[in-house]
Design a protein around this motif. Structure first.
Motif, PDB file in Angstrom:
ATOM      1  N   THR A  97       0.827  -1.220   0.000  1.00 61.39           N
ATOM      2  CA  THR A  97       0.000   0.000   0.000  1.00 61.39           C
ATOM      3  C   THR A  97       0.858   1.266   0.000  1.00 61.39           C
ATOM      4  OG1 THR A  97      -0.144  -0.030   2.405  1.00 61.39           O
ATOM      5  CG2 THR A  97      -1.908  -1.140   1.208  1.00 61.39           C
ATOM      6  N   LYS A  98       2.119   1.135  -0.361  1.00 56.60           N
ATOM      7  CA  LYS A  98       3.048   2.269  -0.331  1.00 56.60           C
ATOM      8  C   LYS A  98       2.543   3.464  -1.143  1.00 56.60           C
ATOM      9  CE  LYS A  98       7.875   3.271  -1.441  1.00 56.60           C
ATOM     10  NZ  LYS A  98       9.114   2.658  -1.912  1.00 56.60           N
ATOM     11  N   ILE A  99       1.993   3.215  -2.326  1.00 55.61           N
ATOM     12  CA  ILE A  99       1.527   4.324  -3.169  1.00 55.61           C
ATOM     13  C   ILE A  99       0.387   5.078  -2.493  1.00 55.61           C
ATOM     14  CG2 ILE A  99       0.410   4.888  -5.378  1.00 55.61           C
ATOM     15  CD1 ILE A  99       2.119   2.577  -6.584  1.00 55.61           C
ATOM     16  N   LYS A 100      -0.546   4.347  -1.883  1.00 53.87           N
ATOM     17  CA  LYS A 100      -1.652   4.997  -1.166  1.00 53.87           C
ATOM     18  C   LYS A 100      -1.119   5.826  -0.005  1.00 53.87           C
ATOM     19  CE  LYS A 100      -5.156   1.470  -2.062  1.00 53.87           C
ATOM     20  NZ  LYS A 100      -5.990   0.439  -1.453  1.00 53.87           N
ATOM     21  N   ILE A 101      -0.123   5.295   0.686  1.00 52.68           N
ATOM     22  CA  ILE A 101       0.449   6.014   1.832  1.00 52.68           C
ATOM     23  C   ILE A 101       1.146   7.282   1.362  1.00 52.68           C
ATOM     24  CG2 ILE A 101       2.128   5.878   3.718  1.00 52.68           C
ATOM     25  CD1 ILE A 101       1.442   2.786   3.708  1.00 52.68           C
ATOM     26  N   ILE A 102       1.884   7.197   0.265  1.00 55.09           N
ATOM     27  CA  ILE A 102       2.551   8.391  -0.280  1.00 55.09           C
ATOM     28  C   ILE A 102       1.513   9.448  -0.635  1.00 55.09           C
ATOM     29  CG2 ILE A 102       3.888   9.284  -2.238  1.00 55.09           C
ATOM     30  CD1 ILE A 102       5.428   6.558  -2.173  1.00 55.09           C
ATOM     31  N   LYS A 103       0.406   9.028  -1.253  1.00 52.63           N
ATOM     32  CA  LYS A 103      -0.665   9.988  -1.597  1.00 52.63           C
ATOM     33  C   LYS A 103      -1.228  10.637  -0.340  1.00 52.63           C
ATOM     34  CE  LYS A 103      -2.192   7.939  -5.938  1.00 52.63           C
ATOM     35  NZ  LYS A 103      -3.263   7.193  -6.617  1.00 52.63           N
ATOM     36  N   GLU A 104      -1.428   9.844   0.711  1.00 55.07           N
ATOM     37  CA  GLU A 104      -1.970  10.377   1.970  1.00 55.07           C
ATOM     38  C   GLU A 104      -0.971  11.341   2.614  1.00 55.07           C
ATOM     39  OE1 GLU A 104      -4.903  11.279   4.112  1.00 55.07           O
ATOM     40  OE2 GLU A 104      -5.258   9.574   2.804  1.00 55.07           O
ATOM     41  N   ILE A 105       0.311  10.995   2.601  1.00 52.52           N
ATOM     42  CA  ILE A 105       1.348  11.880   3.154  1.00 52.52           C
ATOM     43  C   ILE A 105       1.368  13.198   2.388  1.00 52.52           C
ATOM     44  CG2 ILE A 105       3.853  12.202   3.427  1.00 52.52           C
ATOM     45  CD1 ILE A 105       2.715  10.276   5.514  1.00 52.52           C
ATOM     46  N   ALA A 122      -1.146  14.604   0.900  1.00 54.26           N
ATOM     47  CA  ALA A 122      -2.341  15.360   1.291  1.00 54.26           C
ATOM     48  C   ALA A 122      -2.162  15.998   2.668  1.00 54.26           C
ATOM     49  CB  ALA A 122      -3.561  14.447   1.280  1.00 54.26           C
ATOM     50  N   ILE A 123      -1.528  15.268   3.573  1.00 52.61           N
ATOM     51  CA  ILE A 123      -1.342  15.750   4.948  1.00 52.61           C
ATOM     52  C   ILE A 123      -0.296  16.863   5.015  1.00 52.61           C
ATOM     53  CG2 ILE A 123      -0.464  15.082   7.236  1.00 52.61           C
ATOM     54  CD1 ILE A 123      -1.619  12.221   6.568  1.00 52.61           C
ATOM     55  N   THR A 124       0.809  16.683   4.301  1.00 54.56           N
ATOM     56  CA  THR A 124       1.956  17.588   4.448  1.00 54.56           C
ATOM     57  C   THR A 124       2.086  18.623   3.350  1.00 54.56           C
ATOM     58  OG1 THR A 124       3.392  16.104   3.204  1.00 54.56           O
ATOM     59  CG2 THR A 124       3.300  15.782   5.593  1.00 54.56           C
ATOM     60  N   GLU A 125       1.375  18.436   2.239  1.00 55.45           N
ATOM     61  CA  GLU A 125       1.483  19.300   1.064  1.00 55.45           C
ATOM     62  C   GLU A 125       2.875  19.232   0.439  1.00 55.45           C
ATOM     63  OE1 GLU A 125       0.054  23.210   2.078  1.00 55.45           O
ATOM     64  OE2 GLU A 125      -1.835  22.427   2.810  1.00 55.45           O
ATOM     65  N   LYS A 158       8.150  13.581  -4.850  1.00 52.93           N
ATOM     66  CA  LYS A 158       9.501  13.110  -4.518  1.00 52.93           C
ATOM     67  C   LYS A 158       9.762  13.193  -3.010  1.00 52.93           C
ATOM     68  CE  LYS A 158      14.333  14.011  -5.688  1.00 52.93           C
ATOM     69  NZ  LYS A 158      15.246  14.900  -6.412  1.00 52.93           N
ATOM     70  N   GLU A 159       9.369  14.319  -2.403  1.00 52.70           N
ATOM     71  CA  GLU A 159       9.585  14.529  -0.968  1.00 52.70           C
ATOM     72  C   GLU A 159       8.738  13.583  -0.132  1.00 52.70           C
ATOM     73  OE1 GLU A 159       8.901  16.943  -3.157  1.00 52.70           O
ATOM     74  OE2 GLU A 159      10.682  18.221  -3.158  1.00 52.70           O
ATOM     75  N   ALA A 160       7.483  13.388  -0.541  1.00 50.82           N
ATOM     76  CA  ALA A 160       6.590  12.485   0.195  1.00 50.82           C
ATOM     77  C   ALA A 160       7.097  11.051   0.107  1.00 50.82           C
ATOM     78  CB  ALA A 160       5.166  12.589  -0.357  1.00 50.82           C
ATOM     79  N   LYS A 161       7.568  10.642  -1.071  1.00 50.19           N
ATOM     80  CA  LYS A 161       8.103   9.289  -1.252  1.00 50.19           C
ATOM     81  C   LYS A 161       9.334   9.096  -0.365  1.00 50.19           C
ATOM     82  CE  LYS A 161       9.590   6.134  -4.925  1.00 50.19           C
ATOM     83  NZ  LYS A 161      11.007   5.855  -4.798  1.00 50.19           N
ATOM     84  N   VAL A 175       5.818  12.735  10.616  1.00 47.56           N
ATOM     85  CA  VAL A 175       5.103  13.201   9.432  1.00 47.56           C
ATOM     86  C   VAL A 175       4.700  14.659   9.603  1.00 47.56           C
ATOM     87  CG1 VAL A 175       2.994  12.892   8.061  1.00 47.56           C
ATOM     88  CG2 VAL A 175       4.235  10.897   8.915  1.00 47.56           C
ATOM     89  N   LYS A 176       4.137  14.967  10.750  1.00 47.43           N
ATOM     90  CA  LYS A 176       3.682  16.328  11.016  1.00 47.43           C
ATOM     91  C   LYS A 176       3.714  16.563  12.514  1.00 47.43           C
ATOM     92  CE  LYS A 176       0.521  19.594   9.044  1.00 47.43           C
ATOM     93  NZ  LYS A 176      -0.498  19.835   8.055  1.00 47.43           N
ATOM     94  N   GLY A 177       4.159  17.739  12.915  1.00 44.33           N
ATOM     95  CA  GLY A 177       4.293  18.030  14.334  1.00 44.33           C
ATOM     96  C   GLY A 177       3.504  19.246  14.773  1.00 44.33           C
TER      97      GLY A 177
END
Length: 79
Positions: A23-31, A33-36, A40-43, A53-55
């Motif tokens: 599910t890596k691709i789904k997680i990258i998409k979610e990251i 969305a969360i972090t903007e 490349k950076e999300a991957k 991920v976010k603080g």
């Protein structure tokens, strides 16, 4: 000396612990969305797990992110 209220956290970080490679691709998409972050950076962030991920989030916001990440197969936690 700090009183009992000093132990109560008001800001939380969401830490990505691990993820299901399927599910890596789904997680990258979610990251993204969360972090903007960009793709490349999300991957890179996902691949560097464990990582924050976010603080600086409220408990409610952090718990919502943990729930979203869990839905896409990631293991994350509040810190």
């Amino acid at each position: 000396a700090a009183g009992p209220a000093a132990d109560e956290k008001t800001e939380f970080d969401v830490k990505l612990e691990s993820f299901d490679k399927a599910t890596k691709i789904k997680i990258i998409k979610e990251i993204r969305a969360i972090t903007e972050l960009g793709l490349k950076e999300a991957k890179a962030m996902v691949e560097s797990a464990p990582c924050v991920v976010k603080g600086g989030l409220s408990k409610e916001a952090a718990e919502a992110i943990v729930a979203k990440l869990k839905e896409v197969g990631a293991v994350s936690k509040l810190e």
